[in-house]
Scaffold this active site. Structure first.
Site, mmCIF file in Angstrom:
data_model
loop_
_atom_site.group_PDB
_atom_site.id
_atom_site.type_symbol
_atom_site.label_atom_id
_atom_site.label_comp_id
_atom_site.label_asym_id
_atom_site.label_seq_id
_atom_site.Cartn_x
_atom_site.Cartn_y
_atom_site.Cartn_z
ATOM 1 N N GLU A 217 9.333 -3.575 -2.859
ATOM 2 C CA GLU A 217 8.888 -2.245 -2.420
ATOM 3 C C GLU A 217 8.828 -2.304 -0.907
ATOM 4 O O GLU A 217 7.978 -2.982 -0.336
ATOM 5 C CB GLU A 217 7.526 -1.895 -3.026
ATOM 6 C CG GLU A 217 7.194 -0.406 -2.943
ATOM 7 C CD GLU A 217 6.688 0.035 -1.578
ATOM 8 O OE1 GLU A 217 7.453 0.728 -0.868
ATOM 9 O OE2 GLU A 217 5.564 -0.306 -1.212
ATOM 10 N N CYS B 101 3.869 3.230 4.023
ATOM 11 C CA CYS B 101 5.324 3.220 3.861
ATOM 12 C C CYS B 101 5.858 4.600 3.518
ATOM 13 O O CYS B 101 7.041 4.878 3.744
ATOM 14 C CB CYS B 101 5.737 2.199 2.805
ATOM 15 S SG CYS B 101 4.905 2.386 1.227
#
Length: 492
Positions: free
Chosen positions: A243, A277
């Site tokens: 991720e 993110c």
């Protein structure tokens, strides 16, 4: 003693490390990295603990995990302060992180049953069954922006599935990692089931290079994720879940309530000082008078955002970045964009030397060629203007990343078009880009991940499926295939 291996707290034999509060400079944690031999030791401990842990029933493993949830609840105030002091987050935001950790337990248990539980279908001559099995020993690499919540999203489903773990927190948040491991110890995890190794690049490389590793679960930057992918290439037997980051677009089309749209944009771009993110990095704004009014209001409100220390009162919306170096990198990125021809609307400012307190920055890049397709991990928002919605979608997709994307518009038809054409794992409508549900998968495509999303789907990469055809007895079929002869006659 800052490493936890096979149930014992030991001293690292690697380089010494000191962690300071990124705003005040206060020393918070001191210790030593794990060297390569200690990483191997942690792996041996996890391997030895695996058979017994995997053979426990789900209910027995669940008892330990739920005990950990109770400890999180009872120690919420202390853990909130540790995370806030170490990351520079305001107290209010660190508290929401600990709450997310607590809520993750029940969600992970439910996801285990829905995604990887047992299934059985009766057949005329038996049954077809589906079960799921743990991989074995998994490495978990944690990030610094959510040092409790994001590793927790790997560790909890991995333990529920029956795996054993070697956890390396970010070298920028060793204190938070240690604090969480001490709660797992109190929860009664058997020795070796979960092991903590502290350290930076050298420790991480030793961990990812272990031969006796069954998988690696990573949350962090695209650069590190790509390095791990290359390091594990040619090893398809190891599960790898990445991720990574994003260069995320937020499209502001027609706006009925300018202040509501400005609030959504600030939540998307500047929460956690831009260190999520999913944060908006690119603001795609429709040309025209309404867009001009929105942009002026965004700059005016963003100017009022004053970062502060974790325990300031009244509480600030944003705190410091993870380090002074990280803050300086954002300033450098802004200066480079300005040198390329960008028009600064709001200049980011370091409030004090030797701290990470950085005000937000906004810079317009419309018409500037060659803008790098990179994630600037901090409170810096780049603006482009567009004329048609089709152009906006092309601009949104003009990135190697594919994590999050958002649209502000009253028109459902435009959102439906975006859903069809966007290349992102998270696509929101009139909601902040930073909003994501733990009951949904979390991840992206392209340079944002490797198609193994976390959150609700984390259960998928923590276990492998085993399909079975079963019958409690064996009888000769009434009808045989051609060419088979089971008669009693003797062939001469």
């Amino acid at each position: 003693m800052t490493l936890w291996i096979n149930g014992d707290w030991i001293t690292g034999q690697g380089a010494s490390r000191v962690k300071r509060n990124p705003v005040s400079g206060e020393v918070l944690w001191q210790g030593n990295d794990a060297d390569a031999a200690q990483v191997e030791q942690a792996c041996r401990a996890a391997r030895a603990a695996f058979p017994r842990w995997a053979r426990l029933s789900l209910a027995e493993r669940q008892v330990v995990v739920e005990r950990f949830a109770g400890l999180l609840e009872r120690n919420k105030g202390e853990l909130t302060a540790i995370i806030a002091r170490e990351t520079g987050k305001p107290r209010w935001e660190a508290a929401t992180e600990v709450t997310a950790m607590i809520n993750k337990i029940a969600i992970s248990i439910k996801a285990y049953h829905v995604r990887t539980g047992e299934q059985r279908s009766e057949m005329p001559d038996g049954a077809a069954s589906l079960r799921h099995c743990p991989h074995g020993v998994l490495a978990v690499f944690g990030p610094y922006n959510f040092p409790g919540h994001l590793p927790n999203g790997h560790i909890v489903p991995a333990l529920l599935a029956g795996n054993t773990i070697i956890f390396k927190p970010s070298e920028l948040t060793p204190w938070s990692g240690e604090a969480v491991m001490r709660l797992w110890q109190q929860a009664g995890l058997p020795p070796g089931v979960l092991n903590l190794v502290q350290g930076g690049r050298e420790t991480g490389q030793a961990l990812s290079a272990l031969e006796d590793l069954d998988g690696l679960l990573f949350t962090g930057s695209a650069n590190t994720g790509y390095q791990l992918h290359r390091q594990l290439s040619g090893q398809p037997e190891k599960i790898l879940a990445l991720e990574m980051g994003g260069n995320n677009p937020l499209i502001i089309d027609e706006v009925a309530d300018i202040d509501a749209a400005v609030h959504l944009t600030i939540q998307s771009a500047f929460v956690t000082a831009g260190q999520r993110c999913t944060c908006a990095r690119r603001l795609l704004l429709k040309s025209g008078a309404q867009g001009d009014a929105f942009l002026a209001r965004l700059v005016a409100v963003s100017q009022r955002l004053t970062p502060g220390n974790w325990d300031d009162e009244p509480q600030p919306f944003i705190g410091g970045l993870i380090s002074e170096q990280a803050a300086q990198q954002v300033v450098t990125a802004w200066q480079q964009l300005e040198a390329m021809g960008g028009r600064t609307l709001l200049a980011p400012r370091l409030l004090q030397s030797e701290t990470s307190l950085l005000t937000p920055g906004i810079i317009e890049m419309t018409g500037v060629a060659g803008v790098p397709d990179e994630e600037v991990f901090g409170p810096l928002l780049r603006v482009w203007r567009y004329d048609s919605f089709e152009e906006a979608i092309l601009m949104a997709n003009n990135t190697r990343f594919g994590l999050s994307c958002g649209l502000v518009s009253p028109e459902r038809e435009k959102f439906d078009q975006l859903l069809l054409e966007a290349r992102a794992g998270i696509v929101n409508w009139n909601k902040p880009l930073t909003g994501a549900a733990s009951t949904a998968p979390f991840g992206g495509i392209g340079a944002s991940g490797n198609h193994r999303p976390s959150a609700w789907y984390a259960a998928d990469y923590c276990a492998w499926p085993m399909a079975s055809l079963e019958s409690d007895s064996l009888t000769l079929p009434a009808t045989l295939n051609p060419g088979l002869d089971f008669s009693d006659e003797v062939v001469r």
